[in-house]
Write a protein that holds these residues in place. Structure first.
Motif, PDB file in Angstrom:
ATOM      1  N   ILE A  25     -58.006 -17.862 -35.746  1.00  0.00           N
ATOM      2  CA  ILE A  25     -56.897 -18.562 -34.992  1.00  0.00           C
ATOM      3  C   ILE A  25     -57.545 -18.927 -33.737  1.00  0.00           C
ATOM      4  CG2 ILE A  25     -54.642 -18.414 -33.999  1.00  0.00           C
ATOM      5  CD1 ILE A  25     -53.982 -16.009 -35.812  1.00  0.00           C
ATOM      6  N   HIS A  26     -57.798 -20.260 -33.493  1.00  0.00           N
ATOM      7  CA  HIS A  26     -58.490 -20.785 -32.417  1.00  0.00           C
ATOM      8  C   HIS A  26     -57.424 -21.147 -31.553  1.00  0.00           C
ATOM      9  CE1 HIS A  26     -62.261 -20.491 -34.565  1.00  0.00           C
ATOM     10  NE2 HIS A  26     -61.543 -21.074 -35.796  1.00  0.00           N
ATOM     11  N   HIS A  27     -57.247 -20.788 -30.309  1.00  0.00           N
ATOM     12  CA  HIS A  27     -56.460 -21.368 -29.380  1.00  0.00           C
ATOM     13  C   HIS A  27     -57.253 -22.501 -28.551  1.00  0.00           C
ATOM     14  CE1 HIS A  27     -54.004 -17.667 -30.494  1.00  0.00           C
ATOM     15  NE2 HIS A  27     -53.311 -18.413 -30.131  1.00  0.00           N
ATOM     16  N   ALA A  34     -50.271 -27.669 -26.517  1.00  0.00           N
ATOM     17  CA  ALA A  34     -50.579 -26.913 -27.597  1.00  0.00           C
ATOM     18  C   ALA A  34     -51.407 -27.551 -28.842  1.00  0.00           C
ATOM     19  CB  ALA A  34     -49.196 -26.401 -28.257  1.00  0.00           C
ATOM     20  N   THR A  36     -53.349 -25.051 -31.860  1.00  0.00           N
ATOM     21  CA  THR A  36     -53.804 -23.888 -32.465  1.00  0.00           C
ATOM     22  C   THR A  36     -54.212 -24.234 -33.989  1.00  0.00           C
ATOM     23  OG1 THR A  36     -52.061 -22.810 -31.197  1.00  0.00           O
ATOM     24  CG2 THR A  36     -52.954 -21.437 -32.862  1.00  0.00           C
ATOM     25  N   ILE A  38     -55.673 -22.718 -37.236  1.00  0.00           N
ATOM     26  CA  ILE A  38     -55.790 -21.566 -38.093  1.00  0.00           C
ATOM     27  C   ILE A  38     -56.815 -21.705 -39.247  1.00  0.00           C
ATOM     28  CG2 ILE A  38     -54.537 -19.968 -39.493  1.00  0.00           C
ATOM     29  CD1 ILE A  38     -51.864 -20.862 -37.741  1.00  0.00           C
ATOM     30  N   ASP A 204     -45.910 -17.715 -33.698  1.00  0.00           N
ATOM     31  CA  ASP A 204     -46.061 -18.838 -32.764  1.00  0.00           C
ATOM     32  C   ASP A 204     -44.704 -19.440 -32.788  1.00  0.00           C
ATOM     33  OD1 ASP A 204     -46.537 -21.321 -31.901  1.00  0.00           O
ATOM     34  OD2 ASP A 204     -48.350 -21.769 -32.836  1.00  0.00           O
ATOM     35  N   GLN A 230     -48.579 -15.681 -29.711  1.00  0.00           N
ATOM     36  CA  GLN A 230     -48.985 -17.019 -29.008  1.00  0.00           C
ATOM     37  C   GLN A 230     -47.777 -17.019 -28.021  1.00  0.00           C
ATOM     38  OE1 GLN A 230     -50.520 -20.635 -30.463  1.00  0.00           O
ATOM     39  NE2 GLN A 230     -49.080 -21.859 -29.344  1.00  0.00           N
ATOM     40  N   ASN A 256     -51.191 -20.346 -23.767  1.00  0.00           N
ATOM     41  CA  ASN A 256     -51.772 -21.683 -23.686  1.00  0.00           C
ATOM     42  C   ASN A 256     -51.217 -22.398 -22.499  1.00  0.00           C
ATOM     43  OD1 ASN A 256     -49.222 -22.099 -24.855  1.00  0.00           O
ATOM     44  ND2 ASN A 256     -50.056 -23.027 -26.679  1.00  0.00           N
ATOM     45  N   GLY A 312     -61.893 -22.236 -25.117  1.00  0.00           N
ATOM     46  CA  GLY A 312     -60.577 -21.563 -25.822  1.00  0.00           C
ATOM     47  C   GLY A 312     -60.777 -20.098 -26.058  1.00  0.00           C
ATOM     48  N   THR A 314     -60.550 -17.356 -29.242  1.00  0.00           N
ATOM     49  CA  THR A 314     -60.254 -17.256 -30.854  1.00  0.00           C
ATOM     50  C   THR A 314     -59.978 -15.799 -31.175  1.00  0.00           C
ATOM     51  OG1 THR A 314     -61.844 -19.108 -31.177  1.00  0.00           O
ATOM     52  CG2 THR A 314     -61.803 -17.384 -33.241  1.00  0.00           C
TER      53      THR A 314
END
Ligand SMILES: [Zn+2]
Length: 339
Positions: A25-27, A34, A36, A38, A204, A230, A256, A312, A314
């Motif tokens: 999961i990369h923010h 936002a 995100t 996945i 999320d 999140q 975020n 970011g 992750t």
């Protein structure tokens, strides 16, 4: 309950398939918006929100960079939680540059409100060839992991409604938290979901606001504990209902926020007070509050607004519920136990 089967195929890139694939999961830092990304162990991708428009294609560029780092070349599923500019605004630029398999949102708007909202909504609709509505209770069944472990995305909120499951226990604390003024904005219609891979759960809910959040836990508990949260609505205190935080009892929270957007002191305080919480990550240091109202500096991806490297955070999760979190500014990787 509807089960939505994916319409699209799979991109399998041999060079990035490891013996022990993780759910990643990369923010992505989109400056208080936002985005995100996945990527599942089956190399299926879900992008939740697409950041802001403009800024020289900054946000789509950051999404593409995250995709490249993850070894994927297309988005299989794009979920837009709601139609505000910091979530849906980046969609037209994204679809012009990146193949997208399927589009999902909370449904058609009967009467868009403010003029800027209407323009943004129309730009989104014009950019999306065919869209599907995610309603509370829907399950997006993703491809199972190589060892056949299921990966599911269960929708718990959307279009102002919540998952109607009422089998949870009655929540005795409901009267202890007052409601806030009615939110007529699209935030209250955000799609919210729980993503599950084995013993690992991720929550999320876009920018879902207080009174709709409350319906997820009152009068009956509809939420269970998750590993990673999140932080809703960039950490603003018009969201992050305390009974939702109690129910989710996250091990890690990822906020975020932007340098001057989100990250309310009250939200940071509430998160830090959760007995379950081992770490709060922030995409930015909130420059409008003090050190005590931010997380510890080593858990902040972007401490300074200028220059802004767009780092970011992750999460890499295993099916046993264990996971690691990477702060891409420092490369620091922390491991967290299963609940
Ligand atoms: Zn937002």
């Amino acid at each position: 309950m509807r089960t939505l089967l994916p319409l699209c195929g799979v991109v399998l890139t041999a060079t990035v398939v490891s013996a022990q694939p993780t759910l990643d999961i990369h923010h992505i830092d989109v400056e208080g918006g936002a985005a995100t990304l996945i990527v599942t162990p089956a190399r299926e991708s879900v992008l939740v929100d697409a950041g802001w428009p403009g800024n020289g294609g900054r946000d789509v560029g950051r999404i593409e960079a995250a995709m490249k780092a993850a070894g994927i070349s297309r988005i299989d599923h794009l979920i837009v939680t709601h139609y505000h500019t910091d979530h849906a605004g980046g969609v037209p630029a994204l679809v012009a540059r990146v193949p997208v398999g399927a589009f999902y949102d909370h449904g058609l708007m009967e009467a868009p409100h403010a003029p800027d909202f209407a323009a943004n909504y129309q730009a989104y609709m014009a950019a999306v060839p065919q869209r599907r509505t995610l309603a509370p209770g829907d399950v997006l069944q993703l491809r199972p992991a190589p060892d056949a472990t299921p990966i599911t995305l269960r929708v718990v909120a959307g279009h102002g409604k919540v998952w109607s499951r009422d089998s949870g226990p009655r929540n005795a604390k409901c009267d202890s938290v007052p409601a806030k003024p009615v939110d007529v904005s699209d935030n209250a219609r955000s799609v919210g979901f729980v993503l599950t891979y084995g013993a690992f759960d991720f929550f999320d809910a876009g920018d879902l606001t207080w009174n709709t959040e409350a319906q997820l836990v009152c009068p009956n508990e509809r939420l269970s504990a998750v590993e990673v949260y999140q932080v809703t609505h960039h950490g603003l205190d018009t969201s992050n209902h305390p009974l939702v935080l109690d129910a989710l009892a996250p091990t890690v929270a990822v906020m975020n926020n932007g340098a001057k957007k989100g990250g309310s002191a009250a939200t940071v305080k509430a998160l830090k007070a959760l007995p379950s919480l081992k770490a709060l990550y922030q995409l930015h240091r909130n420059e409008t509050t003090g050190p005590d109202d931010n997380t510890s500096p080593d858990l902040i991806a972007n401490p300074e607004e200028t220059p802004d490297a767009g780092h970011g955070v992750t999460v890499r999760a295993r099916k046993d519920g264990t996971f690691t979190v990477v702060n891409h500014r420092t490369g620091d990787t922390r491991a967290f136990a299963a609940r």
